[in-house]
Design an enzyme around this catalytic site. Structure first.
Site, PDB file in Angstrom:
ATOM      1  N   ASP A  63       0.824  -1.213   0.000  1.00  0.00           N
ATOM      2  CA  ASP A  63       0.000   0.000   0.000  1.00  0.00           C
ATOM      3  C   ASP A  63       0.853   1.256   0.000  1.00  0.00           C
ATOM      4  O   ASP A  63       2.047   1.221   0.317  1.00  0.00           O
ATOM      5  CB  ASP A  63      -0.925   0.020   1.233  1.00  0.00           C
ATOM      6  CG  ASP A  63      -0.163   0.103   2.558  1.00  0.00           C
ATOM      7  OD1 ASP A  63       0.879  -0.578   2.702  1.00  0.00           O
ATOM      8  OD2 ASP A  63      -0.602   0.849   3.447  1.00  0.00           O
ATOM      9  N   GLU A 121       0.202  -1.388   5.567  1.00  0.00           N
ATOM     10  CA  GLU A 121       1.245  -1.015   6.537  1.00  0.00           C
ATOM     11  C   GLU A 121       1.108   0.446   6.941  1.00  0.00           C
ATOM     12  O   GLU A 121       1.308   0.816   8.096  1.00  0.00           O
ATOM     13  CB  GLU A 121       2.629  -1.268   5.932  1.00  0.00           C
ATOM     14  CG  GLU A 121       3.792  -1.119   6.919  1.00  0.00           C
ATOM     15  CD  GLU A 121       4.435   0.253   6.946  1.00  0.00           C
ATOM     16  OE1 GLU A 121       5.354   0.443   7.745  1.00  0.00           O
ATOM     17  OE2 GLU A 121       4.024   1.161   6.187  1.00  0.00           O
TER      18      GLU A 121
HETATM   19 ZN   LIG Z   1       6.983   2.007   4.137  1.00  0.00          ZN
END
Ligand SMILES: [Zn+2]
Length: 415
Positions: free
Chosen positions: A84, A179
């Site tokens: 992401d 993340e």
């Molecule tokens: Zn990163």
């Protein structure tokens, strides 16, 4: 040094064009389904390399295995990156531009000419003279955080799959969603992963290895005030809104805040306040590099709160500490070879290794406490989460070499 015919740049250019922005408001996993679009591409590319078990699971995680080609019993190691990009800046319609043979001058981003990368703002650019630099066009982020890491792990995998003479143990690959919104390992299946040691490839500067992160707690202070009709409140009302504001005002002005600290200093940071006359909820994040440091900061916050509350006989407060994540150093210090091998791998790539700490957390800080000790290796991403984000092709190639070297070193050091 290794002679790799690199595929990292082509892969990187392809990955950044796929929008994978995560969304903190979403309740699903992955938070945005478009992250799976990239997951599918990665699985296809892995399969094309001959990585048979590559799979994208229902939660948006990619797992794959590069099988061992040695008779030695080498520990299973894992390389991990996230798919992401940050919610802070759009990742839709990324138009990557390669600036060949960088000469040290300002880089004007063509589709918004007010966006200029200056070496005075990004001193690391001066270490890139003669290298190719990749940026976006001024209207989006680039997504080198962490698609540089993906491209590097994929290039290393491609090299290992096509060079059976290079000996290594079983290598697991893990690509995570979300993340950037702190959920990167929420649905990671550690049993299925089956690795003993891991490396996230998500660091900034060439040669850096990070084996230390913040330790992190959250604190919630609930202030219970005393509410009456405002027309008849004299001598009675104790507004939780005003008490809460007083607690915030009483925080130290010149220390223990994000805006007054750096390096190894910790802080207390209010992140939200909500409620009404009767009840206010104040949320804080507490950060330090040691557990004792966290406790000291929490005690100080509690003492400040108690001091304010003394003036309000009809009101009360609750103070709740919640653990968030811990400094990975506490785990890694017991396993010095995990870091030492990585430092040696960087050195063998012809780069000076530099050990450093992060004023934040990584997927690796949580993985380290989930049973996968996991320092962070440089990916070469710079100025991330914004329109000035850039990466150097040379740095990406050095990260690929580092990954391949690491695979070899783990095999060499096993008896
Ligand atoms: Zn990163």
């Amino acid at each position: 040094m290794l002679n790799i015919s690199h595929t990292a740049t082509e892969r990187f250019i392809k990955y950044v064009k796929i929008d994978t922005q995560s969304d903190p408001e979403s309740k699903t996993c992955p938070s945005t389904m478009k992250q799976k679009d990239l997951g599918k591409v990665l699985v296809e590319e892995l399969k094309a390399m001959g990585v048979k078990d590559a799979e994208l699971d229902e939660h948006g995680y990619v797992y794959a295995t590069i099988p061992s080609n040695t008779t030695k019993n080498v520990p299973v190691i894992c390389f991990c990156s996230h798919m992401d990009t940050s919610p802070d800046c759009t990742g839709k319609g990324v138009n990557p531009i390669i600036h060949k043979n960088y000469d040290g001058s300002d880089i004007v981003l063509p589709n918004d000419r007010t966006q200029v990368l200056k070496p005075s703002d990004h001193p690391d650019l001066l270490n890139q003279l003669g290298n190719d630099i990749i940026t976006a066009d001024g209207t989006t982020l680039l997504g080198a955080d962490n698609k540089a890491g993906l491209a590097e792990i994929m290039d290393a995998a491609n090299y290992l799959m096509t060079h059976p003479e290079v000996k290594h143990g079983t290598i697991r690959i893990l690509f995570t969603p979300d993340e950037e919104i702190g959920r990167g390992v929420d649905k990671a299946d550690m049993k299925k992963l089956g690795a003993q040691f891991g490396y996230t490839v998500d660091g900034e500067t060439l040669g850096h290895l990070e084996d230390e992160t913040f330790s992190a707690d959250g604190v919630t202070i609930t202030v219970n005030g005393f509410s009456t009709h405002p027309g008849f409140a004299k001598g009675k009302m104790q507004s939780a809104i005003k008490i809460g504001s007083e607690i915030i005002s009483a925080l130290p002005k010149n220390r223990i805040s994000p805006e007054t600290t750096e390096n190894k200093e910790g802080f207390v940071h209010p992140v939200s306040m909500s409620g009404s006359i009767e009840k206010m909820v104040l949320k804080f994040i507490i950060r330090d590099f040691t557990r004792e440091g966290l406790v000291t900061l929490e005690e100080e916050l509690k003492a400040i709160t108690a001091q304010v509350m003394k003036k309000y006989d009809r009101s009360s407060f609750e103070f709740v500490v919640q653990e968030q994540y811990r400094n990975m150093k506490e785990v890694l210090v017991k396993l010095p070879h995990v870091v030492d091998y990585a430092l040696e791998a960087i050195e063998r790539a012809g780069v000076k290794p530099h050990r450093s700490s992060i004023r934040g957390g990584t997927d690796g800080s949580r993985l380290s406490y989930m049973g996968l000790p996991c320092p962070n290796i440089f990916a070469g991403e710079h100025a991330f989460h914004g329109k000035h984000e850039w990466v150097s092709v040379r740095d990406m190639h050095k990260a690929v070499e580092t990954i391949v070297n690491l695979a070899m070193i783990w095999e060499e050091k096993t008896n």
